[in-house]
Enzyme design. Sequence first.
Site, short mmCIF file in Angstrom:
data_model
loop_
_atom_site.label_atom_id
_atom_site.label_comp_id
_atom_site.label_asym_id
_atom_site.label_seq_id
_atom_site.Cartn_x
_atom_site.Cartn_y
_atom_site.Cartn_z
N PRO A 184 0.81 -1.22 0.00
CA PRO A 184 0.00 0.00 0.00
C PRO A 184 0.84 1.27 0.00
O PRO A 184 2.07 1.22 0.04
CB PRO A 184 -0.77 -0.13 1.32
CG PRO A 184 0.23 -0.77 2.24
CD PRO A 184 1.04 -1.71 1.37
N LYS A 209 4.60 -5.20 -6.36
CA LYS A 209 3.69 -4.25 -7.00
C LYS A 209 3.35 -3.18 -5.95
O LYS A 209 2.47 -3.36 -5.11
CB LYS A 209 2.41 -4.96 -7.48
CG LYS A 209 1.48 -4.08 -8.31
CD LYS A 209 0.47 -3.40 -7.42
CE LYS A 209 -0.18 -2.22 -8.10
NZ LYS A 209 -0.90 -1.34 -7.15
N SER A 211 2.00 0.62 -4.55
CA SER A 211 0.87 1.48 -4.92
C SER A 211 1.28 2.46 -6.01
O SER A 211 2.39 3.00 -5.99
CB SER A 211 0.38 2.26 -3.69
OG SER A 211 -0.52 3.29 -4.07
N THR A 264 -9.64 -4.83 3.10
CA THR A 264 -10.27 -6.15 3.24
C THR A 264 -10.97 -6.54 1.93
O THR A 264 -10.92 -7.71 1.53
CB THR A 264 -11.28 -6.12 4.40
OG1 THR A 264 -10.59 -5.76 5.60
CG2 THR A 264 -11.94 -7.48 4.60
N GLY A 267 -8.35 -7.73 -0.43
CA GLY A 267 -7.79 -8.96 0.12
C GLY A 267 -8.67 -10.17 -0.17
O GLY A 267 -8.17 -11.26 -0.50
N GLU A 284 -2.71 -8.86 5.23
CA GLU A 284 -2.80 -7.92 6.34
C GLU A 284 -3.77 -6.86 5.91
O GLU A 284 -3.45 -6.01 5.07
CB GLU A 284 -1.41 -7.35 6.65
CG GLU A 284 -1.34 -6.63 7.99
CD GLU A 284 -1.53 -5.14 7.86
OE1 GLU A 284 -2.66 -4.66 8.15
OE2 GLU A 284 -0.59 -4.46 7.46
N CYS A 318 -3.32 1.07 9.45
CA CYS A 318 -4.31 0.02 9.73
C CYS A 318 -4.41 -0.29 11.22
O CYS A 318 -5.38 -0.92 11.65
CB CYS A 318 -3.98 -1.24 8.95
SG CYS A 318 -2.27 -1.75 9.16
N GLU A 415 -13.45 1.87 9.15
CA GLU A 415 -12.14 2.50 9.28
C GLU A 415 -12.16 3.87 8.61
O GLU A 415 -12.33 3.96 7.40
CB GLU A 415 -11.10 1.58 8.63
CG GLU A 415 -9.69 1.79 9.06
CD GLU A 415 -8.76 0.72 8.52
OE1 GLU A 415 -7.72 0.48 9.16
OE2 GLU A 415 -9.06 0.12 7.47
#
Length: 513
Positions: A184, A209, A211, A264, A267, A284, A318, A415
Amino acid sequence: MALSACAMLHRSSISGPVRLMTTATQSIAAKLSSSGLLRSQALIGGKWVDAYDGKTIKVHNPATGEVITDVPCMGGRETNDAISSAYDAFSSWSKLTAAERSKYLRKWYDLIMAHKEELGQLMTLEQGKPLKEAIGEVSYGAGFIEFSAEEGKRIYGDIIPSPLADRRLFVLKQPVGVVGAITPWNFPLAMITRKVGPALACGCTVVIKPSELTPLTALAAAELSIQAGIPPGVVNVVMGNAPAIGDALLASPQVRKITFTGSTKVGKKLMEGAAATVKKVSLELGGNAPCIIFDDADLEVALKGALATKFRNTGQTCVCANRILVQEGIYDKFANAFAKAVQNMKVGDGFTEGVEQGPLINEAAVQKVESFVEEATSKGAKVLVGGKRHSLGMTFYEPTVVTGVNSEMLLAKEEVFGPVAPLLKFKTDEEAIQMANDTNAGLAAYIFSTNIKRAWRVTEALEYGIVGVNEGLVSTEVAPFGGVKQSGLGREGSKYGMDEYLEMKYVCLGSMS
């Protein structure tokens, strides 16, 4: 006419008109360029390359909107070549001894630390966090390389007593293979090193890879890996069209593991996609961290810890305290002291001396924060401090404290990923535990209490992978980082994180009598 994926990326990364670099920014960029760390191409097989179709995306400074540089907007073809490069390199890299790989990693660590000022500047330039915090991340991120260099030499197998006299039973641990690492924007270096460090130490090769919002720190780290002598193909970096890159990593049978830090939602898609080739997966994902302040807490310790865990990286982590649960006996006193401290936080460009809060990453992030605060106030919550865009403009948002929040508001359920601290009131320990666990997330939680019996009892009852007791900053390379429930699978860091990049092989040796 439909926009291409790269064109859409370019458009979504801009908030307002494109701005050219100021003299100050040009000076920083020039120094970084002269040091060889400002890279604007991808790394495949040890070579710096552009996208095969020549397409690019712009990287912006979120504090000013200035364009720093253009980087390749890549897709499936480039990713497949990077996978092939990593696959070819695996056969030789995995056969090196752990001690030999350790020397390469140690050299990489030394180079990162030698260039921590430049890497910090680059990070502040593309991500916006205060320079002091960015340099801190460089040291933190480098720690994963150093730890992995040492721990890789301590990957032990096992000997199992055989039930038969003519057999010997062994367990070997071997590298899983090519790893696809998707990282990220909020920690542009540390989220890479805590995946790549253990992967390389175990004998794996990687396709990273990063961001598309913060690729420059990743490219600088890759440049230093080359300078450290890590062989071509062991570390590869591609960026651009995330769905196309992700699909290529998932589809390839040569990729044996996916490790991802991010939302999420994404993910779950990666987990689903990995099923087709039955890859190992480490995830994660998002959090909804409760920070529980009990009546018997040391107020100064609680204030310091809550401020640190809530406002680190402008609330864009996070493990940030997403909900601050305060027992009713201390609620008003804590709220007033907390609001006063938040009001005194200095907001600004990360290169300005004394700045504690930088910008949010982009306009979409600001709009999300705005919508959460507006929804809470429309339902009766009260803004004590902040609650609006900062007068600096761009993507700056005032550090905010909101009281009267309840569990039905978005600020408590989702979040926020921004500098907003919602305060919720509770009466009993049991109510605090119920409120804290009332979420699909389970990454980090925090407790502040001087009663060790209470702290231990509540810690055991919390459904979280990480619990900080009287401490708001819990991340370290020597401890396992990861969550439960929908916050992910697996652990990163520590000796436990090494196992994520290893396969276990049982060997039965017969005819020994």
